[in-house]
Enzyme design. Structure first.
Site, PDB file in Angstrom:
ATOM      1  N   PHE A   1      47.611  42.092  46.134  1.00 60.60           N
ATOM      2  CA  PHE A   1      47.134  42.092  44.746  1.00 60.60           C
ATOM      3  C   PHE A   1      45.845  41.293  44.674  1.00 60.60           C
ATOM      4  O   PHE A   1      45.831  40.103  44.975  1.00 60.60           O
ATOM      5  CB  PHE A   1      48.151  41.506  43.760  1.00 60.60           C
TER       6      PHE A   1
ATOM      7  N   ASP B   1      42.053  35.086  49.681  1.00 55.78           N
ATOM      8  CA  ASP B   1      42.166  35.097  48.226  1.00 55.78           C
ATOM      9  C   ASP B   1      43.189  34.045  47.802  1.00 55.78           C
ATOM     10  O   ASP B   1      44.398  34.248  47.922  1.00 55.78           O
ATOM     11  CB  ASP B   1      42.585  36.500  47.744  1.00 55.78           C
TER      12      ASP B   1
ATOM     13  N   LYS C   1      41.634  31.472  38.374  1.00 58.67           N
ATOM     14  CA  LYS C   1      42.797  30.923  37.663  1.00 58.67           C
ATOM     15  C   LYS C   1      42.682  29.417  37.386  1.00 58.67           C
ATOM     16  O   LYS C   1      41.952  29.047  36.484  1.00 58.67           O
ATOM     17  CB  LYS C   1      44.077  31.301  38.408  1.00 58.67           C
TER      18      LYS C   1
HETATM   19  C1  LIG Z   1      45.360  36.947  39.393  1.00 55.26           C
HETATM   20  C2  LIG Z   1      44.857  37.326  40.726  1.00 55.26           C
HETATM   21  C3  LIG Z   1      43.652  38.036  40.884  1.00 55.26           C
HETATM   22  C4  LIG Z   1      42.867  38.578  39.708  1.00 55.26           C
HETATM   23  O1  LIG Z   1      42.441  37.593  38.824  1.00 55.26           O
HETATM   24  P1  LIG Z   1      42.015  38.003  37.324  1.00 55.26           P
HETATM   25  O2  LIG Z   1      41.498  36.734  36.742  1.00 55.26           O
HETATM   26  O3  LIG Z   1      43.256  38.507  36.635  1.00 55.26           O
HETATM   27  O4  LIG Z   1      40.984  39.062  37.448  1.00 55.26           O
HETATM   28  C5  LIG Z   1      43.207  38.292  42.163  1.00 55.26           C
HETATM   29  N1  LIG Z   1      43.904  37.881  43.240  1.00 55.26           N
HETATM   30  C6  LIG Z   1      45.064  37.204  43.130  1.00 55.26           C
HETATM   31  C7  LIG Z   1      45.779  36.762  44.353  1.00 55.26           C
HETATM   32  C8  LIG Z   1      45.589  36.922  41.869  1.00 55.26           C
HETATM   33  O5  LIG Z   1      46.767  36.286  41.757  1.00 55.26           O
END
Ligand SMILES: *Cc1c(COP(=O)(O)O)cnc(C)c1O
Length: 423
Positions: free
Chosen positions: A154, A239, A269
């Site tokens: 994700f 990520d 985040k």
């Molecule tokens: C939440 C998330 C994203 C995307 O972030 P947004 O601010 O919602 O665009 C990308 N990678 C990971 C691992 C995430 O948990």
């Protein structure tokens, strides 16, 4: 409302909540399926619904609220900056961006950062950076660059990012998709090695897959990934949008293994302190040096308000030792969950305060447990059908965790399965 204002024993949704949910559903696209609770106040680990019921937030906005709701130091930074200067665009310099980038790169132990707003934008930034690095530095023929990604990944919701999702519902009807991505099994270093070609510029992964159900790879995986990437001149792109900033008990989740330092860190985040969207791709000069004026940008990226908020949130993480707290309380949390010997639980996994409770098939999905917990004053969310994810703010006190554990125990040891609404 019960006597102390907690949502314990909540057995109906109030009229005001009902009206607001209907309004949202009428005027908003239905791209989410929220739990039926309408919030209007938050403080620390607690949030309140419009009827005044209190809940413990055990989702923390998917780790964006690691600092707790409305952390006073971060709110103060926001207010002070809001009274001075909020938005300039990158057509001019501002006095917050330089210090923010310096503090962020120092926190990460890296050389350079490129600020954006949302996580998906930071992922897009990393993709552009590693592709251009592939052409300009590694010498991959034009338009041939390949990025290897993982099953169950994700990384956000933009058109390019969903192009390499393994989740069909994320992609259905949104084609044509962006080419250039190759999927390998998550946690399998050999599979990565076998998928590399001379055109591979990067390997993109999450050190724990949050959305896929708090999926923890085998010990030693990241170290092997580091070795394979180095041997093949492939960039290791980590990520940590969800796992970063103390969530898993370290500053960054890759630090659970020695010798697993990535080439690119993708952050978002919690960088915004639970208040304001701030994200970044962080890397070496060699990698981020591929951008020249005009090649990338964002109107809001690097704005002084976001930079001031992010500076405060980095400061709080360190001063309040949130990563250390997360490590200690997370171990305790998992240990306790295991001790409940719930008939519904297959196993408990995670690191720090990122906890996944994996249910048995006979439990018939995690949603019913999330709803039952909500009616006892605990907000969490099912992830991937059969996993309950618990990720409370890292500022949580031991007493509050004990309080939550008592209610979680009650729900996980109910003599009969909790019913879903409408069942
Ligand atoms: C939440 C998330 C994203 C995307 O972030 P947004 O601010 O919602 O665009 C990308 N990678 C990971 C691992 C995430 O948990």
């Amino acid at each position: 409302m019960t006597k102390d204002g907690d949502a314990i024993g909540r057995d109906h949704v109030g009229k005001q909540s009902q009206d607001l949910m209907e309004m949202e559903s009428c005027y908003g696209a239905h791209n989410y399926k929220p739990l039926p609770v309408v919030l209007n106040k938050g403080e620390g680990v607690w949030v309140y619904d419009v009827e005044g019921n209190r809940y413990m937030d055990c989702l923390s906005c998917y780790s964006a609220v690691n600092h707790g709701h409305r952390h006073p130091v971060i709110v103060d930074a926001l207010k002070k900056q809001a009274d001075k200067l909020t938005l300039t665009s990158r057509a001019f310099f501002n006095d917050q961006l330089g210090p923010f980038l310096k503090e962020l790169t120092e926190y990460c132990g890296m050389e350079m950062a490129l600020p954006m707003n949302t996580g998906a934008e930071a992922v897009e930034t990393a993709i552009k950076a590693v592709r251009r690095w592939g052409y300009n530095v590694k010498g991959i023929p034009e338009n041939k660059a390949e990025i290897i990604v993982c099953s169950g990944n994700f990384h956000g919701r933009t058109t390019t990012v969903i192009s390499f999702s393994s989740e069909d519902s994320y992609k259905e009807g949104f084609g044509p998709l962006t080419p250039g991505f190759i999927e390998v099994e998550y946690g399998d270093a050999e599979a990565l090695k076998n998928a590399i070609t001379p055109n591979t510029c990067a390997f993109l992964f999450e050190p724990i897959q949050g959305e896929a159900g708090v999926n923890v790879p085998p010990d030693g995986y990241l170290k092997k990934v580091r070795e394979i990437c180095s041997e093949n001149r492939v960039l290791m792109v980590d990520d940590e949008i969800q796992t970063g900033f103390g969530r898993t008990g370290k500053r960054f989740c890759y630090q659970h293994e020695d010798g697993a330092v990535p080439d690119v860190l993708i952050l978002g985040k919690a960088l915004g302190g639970g208040i304001y969207p701030v994200s970044a791709a962080v890397a070496s000069r060699e990698i981020l040096g591929v951008f020249d004026p005009g090649s990338h940008g964002s109107t809001f990226g690097g704005n002084p308000l976001g930079a001031a908020v992010a500076r405060a949130s980095l400061d709080v993480l360190q001063k309040e030792k949130l990563a250390e707290r997360s490590a200690e309380l997370g171990s305790y949390f998992r240990e306790k969950l295991r001790s409940f010997n719930s008939p519904y639980v297959d196993h408990v996994r995670g690191k720090g305060l990122l906890v996944g409770v994996v249910l048995k098939e006979s439990a018939k999905g995690a949603r019913r447990f999330a709803e039952a917990l909500m009616n006892r004053g605990i907000l969490c969310k099912e992830t991937h059908y059969d996993v309950i994810r618990f990720a409370p703010p890292l500022v949580i006190e031991k007493d509050d965790l004990e309080w939550a554990l008592a209610h979680i125990k009650e729900v996980l040891t109910l003599p009969e399965l909790p019913l879903l609404k409408g069942e």
